[in-house]
Design an enzyme around this catalytic site. Structure first.
Site, short mmCIF file in Angstrom:
data_model
loop_
_atom_site.label_atom_id
_atom_site.label_comp_id
_atom_site.label_asym_id
_atom_site.label_seq_id
_atom_site.Cartn_x
_atom_site.Cartn_y
_atom_site.Cartn_z
N HIS A 188 0.83 -1.41 -0.16
CA HIS A 188 -0.46 -0.27 0.21
C HIS A 188 1.11 1.61 -0.09
O HIS A 188 0.51 2.53 -0.67
CB HIS A 188 -0.65 -0.16 1.71
CG HIS A 188 -1.51 1.38 1.29
ND1 HIS A 188 -2.79 1.90 0.41
CD2 HIS A 188 -2.27 2.42 2.32
CE1 HIS A 188 -3.66 2.27 0.83
NE2 HIS A 188 -3.35 2.98 2.08
N ASP A 453 -0.04 -12.03 -8.02
CA ASP A 453 -0.82 -13.05 -7.02
C ASP A 453 -0.39 -14.54 -8.17
O ASP A 453 0.06 -15.21 -7.65
CB ASP A 453 -1.95 -13.44 -7.21
CG ASP A 453 -2.55 -12.74 -5.40
OD1 ASP A 453 -1.47 -13.13 -4.79
OD2 ASP A 453 -3.48 -12.61 -4.69
N CYS A 500 -3.48 -7.30 -15.18
CA CYS A 500 -3.36 -5.68 -14.08
C CYS A 500 -2.47 -6.66 -12.84
O CYS A 500 -2.03 -7.13 -13.07
CB CYS A 500 -4.95 -6.67 -13.43
SG CYS A 500 -5.20 -5.14 -11.61
#
Length: 568
Positions: A188, A453, A500
């Site tokens: 983040h 991922d 993405c």
């Protein structure tokens, strides 16, 4: 002058004095024989100052992010005003005749232990708040910086990690660079740094290797930090800084123009968003659509589940803001490294392989339905696409679609409008989804490849583990071949496919993505200008050549060499 090797996170040239933002949970030292009246007064002075700091953070958060997100800081204030906490700190100072910071550290640890021992997940999370609060007050007592916003001169921020309250106070006119001991490009803090164009590197044991006042300079694209640089090094970095400014001007020349290659292949560049605060960056950017809205952040750091109306207002705000394009809303993806006290997720040995994403949603059906109804209602105000995360089987897709059908009927029963043609897609981020891509493509309207991922699962590498970070590579042939399989499956069924994540903006891999037929890339909005410029300098035929070369490669080194041989 000496060099410390780090890991590059966010590009840019940083130069300035180090200011270390301390986590004092292990730093308070016992001092006995103190004047108890003075220490109690020191405690209260620091406590009251902390309450004032938190109020400033709360108001800024409410203004810039949202009311729900600001509530965490109300909880922090209430902890500092808790009579039980105050009385225990005072009693400890009087009994042991110890310093205020030591008494607060011990009492804070005691409170944390009580909360951590509770079975309720929400109460367990309060232990984190207590740590954040006690560290803030101890920092004030010891004269350390606890908030980024408390420094009003240019500096390079150095910390173990950045907390929510610290990221909420970042001011770009003062923060010239960031160095943390943990994190990666998908963290983040890294996303925020990229959006704010703050150079960022990770250095293991950075708070030990550096000290307050050290002059440092570094290039966020390279990772190495020069401590106490001489004039020769400074001049070299000034040249780099000028080059970066020139690059930004070059990128700006394409603003507002269609992104396309020299042989007129159009490429759609779309933005990722984690919270409402990010919306300002996107609206001011060249992106017309949102390729990923991470809705889990609506559920994090909250005291209760967001209602259907509250979620509807958030989705509606984003959708109306992106009136020229569409918004892809990923349904709740709690789990893994994204925790929320609102869900009773047991401690797992392998949380990334555990109860998360669509697995959680299919169990927590009412929570899932509440979100889906809110998304459907918002679709009446603009183009929305629904995306399900962490898909590994056809059963999961079909169950999720069945629940969506139920939600549509519930809205129709009360005459609530929604887009009856709303598109439904999935995020491809498991090896199982790659293998089953040909069948999955028959079930949905689009694919989005979640590279962060997918790389992690394909290579069996914890992406946050610095010891094995070299194995976490989008250049590995296994990853590249997986991308090709997905693209071919989407093309066969005539559905759209996007990439993405960090890999979508990888300059070296752009020709490969175009070469395997992927012309939609979803990324952090700050990365779009450079990607757009790079695409404008290449041809789609060159992309096909690169794809052929890389698909024959047998190991990472061959792939990298192949990329260099077929440079744009």
């Amino acid at each position: 002058m000496h060099t410390i090797i780090g890991i590059p996170i966010a590009k840019g040239i940083a130069h300035g004095p180090v200011r270390i933002i301390h986590d004092t949970s292990m730093e308070a030292v016992e001092r006995l024989g103190c004047n108890t009246d003075e220490e109690i007064q020191i405690f209260h002075d620091a406590r009251n100052k902390a309450i004032g700091e938190i109020e400033t953070i709360r108001l800024n958060t409410m203004k810039n992010i949202g009311e729900q997100e600001s509530k965490i800081f109300e909880a922090h204030q209430s902890i500092l005003e808790d009579p039980e906490l105050i009385s225990q700190v005072e009693a400890y100072i009087l009994d042991k005749r110890c310093c205020a910071e030591w008494a607060l550290s011990l009492v804070g640890n005691r409170f944390r232990a009580i909360f951590e021992a509770m079975d309720n997940a929400y109460m367990k999370e309060r232990a984190i708040d207590i740590k954040d609060i006690t560290c803030r007050v101890v920092n004030l007592i010891m004269g350390h910086y606890s908030d980024v916003g408390s420094i009003n001169e240019p500096y390079v921020l150095v910390a173990h990690d950045l907390t929510p309250s610290q990221t909420s106070t970042l001011e770009t006119k003062y923060v010239k660079g960031i160095i943390t001991e943990v994190g990666g490009k998908t963290a983040h803090s890294a996303i925020i740094a990229t959006l704010l164009k703050i150079p960022y590197v990770v250095i293991e044991k950075g708070t030990t290797l550096l000290k307050d006042g050290d002059e440092v300079v570094f290039d966020g694209r390279e990772g190495s930090v020069i401590v106490d640089p001489d004039q020769i090094y400074l001049d070299a970095y000034y040249v780099k800084e000028k080059q970066l400014v020139q690059e930004e001007e070059k990128y700006a020349s394409l603003r507002g123009k269609v992104c396309k290659t020299q042989d007129n292949m159009e490429v759609e560049l779309i933005a990722n968003i984690s919270q409402i605060k990010d919306l300002d960056f996107i609206v001011k950017s060249d992106a017309k659509s949102v390729g990923l809205f991470r809705t889990e952040f609506i559920f994090m750091d909250q005291e209760r589940l967001p209602t259907e109306d509250e979620q509807y207002e958030i989705y509606k705000k984003i959708t109306t803001a992106m009136s020229e394009g569409y918004v892809t809303i990923r349904t709740l993806d709690i789990g893994g490294d994204k925790e929320s006290p609102l869900f009773d997720i047991p401690k797992e040995d392998n949380p990334f392989l555990g109860y998360r994403g669509i697995r959680l949603c299919l169990e927590e059906v009412e929570i899932f339905k509440t979100q889906l109804r809110a998304i459907l209602r918002a679709s009446a105000h603009g183009q929305i696409k629904i995306m399900f995360p962490m898909i590994a089987s056809l059963t999961e897709i079909r169950k999720a679609k069945d629940i969506l059908k139920i939600c549509k009927k519930e809205l129709e029963a009360v005459d609530v409008a929604y887009d009856s043609n709303i598109e439904v897609g999935i995020m491809i981020e498991t090896p199982a989804a790659v293998v089953m891509a040909d069948l999955f493509a028959k079930e949905v309207d689009f694919f989005s490849i979640g590279t962060n991922d997918l790389i992690q699962y394909t290579m069996a590498v914890d992406r946050s583990n610095l010891k094995i970070s070299a194995l976490y590579s989008q250049y590995d042939p296994a990853v590249l071949r997986s991308m090709k399989v997905i693209a071919e499956a989407a093309k066969k069924e005539n559905i759209s496919v996007s990439i993405c994540g960090e890999a979508a903006a990888d300059i070296k891999l752009l020709p490969y993505w175009l070469g395997i037929g992927i012309s939609k890339l979803s990324m952090s909005v700050a990365l779009i200008p450079e990607v757009k410029w790079t695409i404008s300098q290449m041809t789609s035929t060159k992309g096909i050549e690169v794809a052929k070369a890389l698909n024959k490669a047998g190991d990472v080194r061959e792939v990298l060499e192949g990329l260099e041989l077929t440079a744009l």
